[in-house]
Design an enzyme around this catalytic site. Structure first.
Site, mmCIF file in Angstrom:
data_model
loop_
_atom_site.group_PDB
_atom_site.id
_atom_site.type_symbol
_atom_site.label_atom_id
_atom_site.label_comp_id
_atom_site.label_asym_id
_atom_site.label_seq_id
_atom_site.Cartn_x
_atom_site.Cartn_y
_atom_site.Cartn_z
ATOM 1 N N LYS A 148 0.881 -1.168 0.000
ATOM 2 C CA LYS A 148 0.000 0.000 0.000
ATOM 3 C C LYS A 148 0.913 1.210 0.000
ATOM 4 C CE LYS A 148 -3.893 1.855 -0.144
ATOM 5 N NZ LYS A 148 -4.954 1.414 -1.056
ATOM 6 N N SER B 199 -1.077 -0.886 -4.419
ATOM 7 C CA SER B 199 -2.331 -0.144 -4.359
ATOM 8 C C SER B 199 -2.043 1.186 -3.669
ATOM 9 C CB SER B 199 -3.327 -1.011 -3.576
ATOM 10 O OG SER B 199 -4.401 -0.280 -3.111
#
Lengths: 342, 342, 342, 342
Positions: free
Chosen positions: B144, B212
């Site tokens: 992330k 992401s």
């Protein structure tokens, strides 16, 4: 009995009529066109002008009694394209037969009502009869039907009448459902007497209906496709249909593809309906298509089911249409595959 | 070597932490959590506050050194859910091992640059080493990473520096790519010396990266998963990975699923990346994900690939994340399946 | 009688509680907070998690009996911000008085029904009485009310009951209308006996109601603001209200601003409701807010009316909320301006 | 010198050409049309087929050398409409003069480059000369310019060239800016020698440029409007222009409206450009138009500025176009009001 061939070509925009040239190269003349069935790249909802644009540019180029059925929405991997249904040369049998027609224009306040369904039932019944096939030989009835715009809603109210809904987007669903019920009655999947009740309970469905709404018309455009799948058919084309039970029903797609493979066949086109399960769940797991206020559920459904079908057939030029009310079981959708045999 | 188990549960909203109770019922304590990896139901883009909400509610309930990785976007059939990675009881071997960590915080102007990639490479290398596995045993590195908001862009400009892009949505792609290049370097898929060049050409990719972006953090959260797939592993869990070549690559999914079936295995979770082919075509057919100004291409891609994967595995609780820059071949995406063997 | 001051501050994200520090700098303690009224930057519709995120981070920082009212949607020029309503120091008169409260939790199937309206009417009536003002002294009743998610719809159906609507987005409108009717009854704008009829005809409206729906609560949060505008009030604050007749009613805004100018006043905050005229026209000209399937009409309306108000007051930190059913005349919306006098 | 009249009419859809009948009722023949300038109800972005549809239906109905300029996006209160610019009867002076033309077709790789700007500069210069007015008498230059679709991007890459951007939506901004710089050069707001530098710094702007991009053309359609505002003009029409400093600059609108009122004038049409301030703030307050991944900033900007202008002029049939790069100061936009005097 009108024997037909089926060809599909990608388009570069909704205004692209160059597939006519490819049709010509393939040996067919525009005068042989019965139907132009297209996927255009708009939102597939109320204000989808890609459909209208396609209808405008195509309708001047095809025979007067041919129909256009443009379904908006090529979400995800889907490729904008047109499918031509053309009369075979010298009416030589192909294994597929088809017929097209129109209902009479529906008044705005008739949309979604028993009158709407009844009108569809009558038109489809008469077309099937004219085609000379039995209802069970029909593999697909494709309908383009109207919706309610703000203007049409005002017209209804100005007449002191009640529209079926005040929500323009919801009117698309109501129109699709009434059309599907009409098809179900014509194909004897429900009794004619059940039509009115069906529109109340919204339960009955047709396994072979595929309906799409648009602002660009006020009648229904109807396309009926039949195949004698019993093996007696001459010609090289076949159609088979069996509905998806839910939006992830890969099983039924694989089952049909394996059957086609056994016959040595090759997929020509897939006609599928997709919807967000109205209960908010698929096989018990929550989905978010009905609570996503940025993106209508029909767009979600086309993208997801389009991804599944395109992956399994290895082709993104497939006809996947959103909003399957009455077109297959709730949360699923009708599915028809046209294929070529040796 | 940290042996881990993996469990997944649906959530009723991004704020729903009730899966903790189910984890407890399954015999695990929150203190065993290494990572909470979730799909939340926002748009998965810049202003996806479902991710931030999930991070806020979860971070107070898990160990300090555990990480959260929330990927926004459950388009189509996807079910919002969380996947727990937990230490096995008494560190008994499970067949899977995992480790988590953080990079240091990235300054806004470092985002998407060689510094970003280098920082990721260093962190992943060190985590893999600490895990005691070889780079080729790593099946998945999940990251992330931050993005640029309007505020962060202003900060950069106020310092007289240049952001990697002025477009907040594009900054997500730049961040994912730099993270993926860092992973590729750490897993020896590219040489450390190629990092800078990679960020220019945007060609190299990792087959096992899944990145992401989010506004809710300023460092990178890293999760590394390894499996000894050679069959020597003890325990009941395995992971296997092989990238999808394009967004309709059903073939590779079916191939992995058949391999798992042969081993008598059952799918526990799928981690996949999806993207709109930047060339505007899939196998030569045009798609419209890059010209749809109403709906970002990552949303399209998640819906389509999510539909395909959910259909094939028969489960909508799968981790499909959008934007696969450098995570698998262009237009495709990395794919890792975790499964249980008898 | 609770004398209150009002302050507003921008936020950098829905999770930003730093305005608390600015409140402190301004001399107020968090314990004096009666209400935090915010505009958050989500879509303002069903899946707006920016509201939930704000509620989660704020509710732990304010007194137990204070309320939060977060309205999603800062389309166009609007600036995400929070408005604090705080008790004045030593309860010194300010010219404004306010009170907050809750209804009891509404069962999902009560949403939008006469029970909902009745519950609101009772709560508001009791709050107004407690405040010691007459209904006509009330300038604004702000309510945050629940909506129906897919899950709540399932709960209702599982009980064999009928929801007010099956459409999650439409449930927001139904909830706002029932709340508005309850306010109208409490402020004696309609008779208590008219409540049930109102919910059928959807005609009656309150000139001082401002209601906003959200998934983040199951009761109604209520905020009542009163001002003695007759000039007898002590203190430096005033509130005045008069509804906009339509979405382009610059006239009424200018009228109030000129009145404020005459008193030597300065605008502190504007509370406005906005909606797409349900007839599809504004002063006879067609608008497209009700046929735009990419963007819900409440988002359109906030952007447009927000642009008008922000332009006229020269400030983008204004509270403009979408969906004005029963909150001002059809197509218009309630409008309340709080200002400071010398 | 071509004296022109100006008339506007609402349309019921992008395909509606019925205003031609109203034009006829007003005494004008289609052969007198110089330009059809419309607002259509699409998203105003890359895949706005409402523009293409309008262009298709109108271009067959107007003189060959007339131009169409359709700007997509009627967010908020805006009413879809067309404005006709028609030659006055017997070329009688009206106070307004106008001329239209085209640039040559731009190659995809020229879009947004100095060649693009240069081509516009040359065309506008020549049109202004032909009109027989001085650059400062020009109140408005309206341009419709191309954008890059996925297909055009592929064409560029296939030629081994570099597009100005790989992002189709961003190409709209690049095209508008190059057009605006060309106008600025032609109107002597910047020197011809500054064009190339301008495209690098993206700083210079024109106060009278209004540019709109579309996929439906590959050249630029140009419309030049001049008014002798010094009072020497004969006829009943005038145009005045002065840019908005930011998106809430009600001040300049009110200033022009008061000037018009003093002359006893009545507003006929407003041509305005709107944009989200690229710095992410308006007068120091954050806006969220650049971080909203669900809704492009041009849609936000049109809705907000459209709401302000429509409110102040009391008419929703105004031409507000989104994306004001180089068309007025950064964050603001050009503004031109055409009015009728006694």
């Amino acid at each position: 009995m009108v024997a037909v061939d089926i060809l599909k070509f990608p388009v570069s925009s909704p205004a692209d009529t160059s597939p006519l040239e490819k049709l010509s190269v393939a040996g067919y003349d525009a005068s042989q066109i019965l139907a132009v069935i297209g996927k255009t790249e708009g939102n597939g909802c109320v204000n989808d002008f890609s459909r209208t644009l396609a209808a405008v540019v195509w309708e001047s180029k095809i025979p007067k009694n041919a129909v256009t059925i443009f379904s908006g929405g090529t979400e995800g991997v889907l490729c904008p394209h047109v499918t031509f249904i053309v009369r075979s040369h010298d009416d030589a049998p192909t294994g597929l037969s088809a017929v097209v027609g129109h209902t009479k224009a529906l008044a705005p306040d008739q949309l979604g009502t028993p009158e709407h369904a009844g009108e569809v039932a009558q038109t489809v019944t008469s077309l099937v009869k004219g085609l000379g096939v039995s209802p069970e030989q029909v593999q697909l009835v494709l309908i383009k039907c109207p919706l309610l715009t703000s203007e049409r809603l005002e017209t209804i109210r100005a007449q002191g009448k009640q529209p079926i809904t005040n929500d323009t987007y919801e009117s698309m669903a109501k129109s699709r459902y009434a059309s599907a019920v009409g098809i179900a009655a014509a194909l004897e999947e429900i009794a004619q007497t059940q039509v009115e009740e069906a529109l109340k309970t919204e339960q009955p469905w047709s396994a072979r209906a595929s309906c799409s709404s648009g602002a660009e018309l006020d009648d229904c455009h109807v396309f009926v496709l039949a195949s004698d799948i019993k093996g007696l058919a001459q010609g090289h084309l076949r159609a088979v249909s069996k509905p998806m039970k839910d939006a992830i029903d890969a099983g039924v797609i694989i089952e049909l593809l394996e059957q086609i493979k056994k016959e040595g066949g090759q997929v020509v086109q897939v006609f599928a309906k997709a919807e967000a399960d109205p209960r908010g769940k698929i096989r018990g797991w929550r989905h978010t298509m009905n609570t996503d206020s940025d993106l209508h559920s029909t767009r979600h459904a086309r993208a997801a089911v389009g991804g599944l079908i395109a992956g399994l057939v290895g082709n993104t030029q497939v006809y996947v249409s959103g909003g399957a009310e009455g077109q297959g079981p709730s949360g699923g959708g009708s599915l028809c595959i046209v294929y070529r045999v040796p």
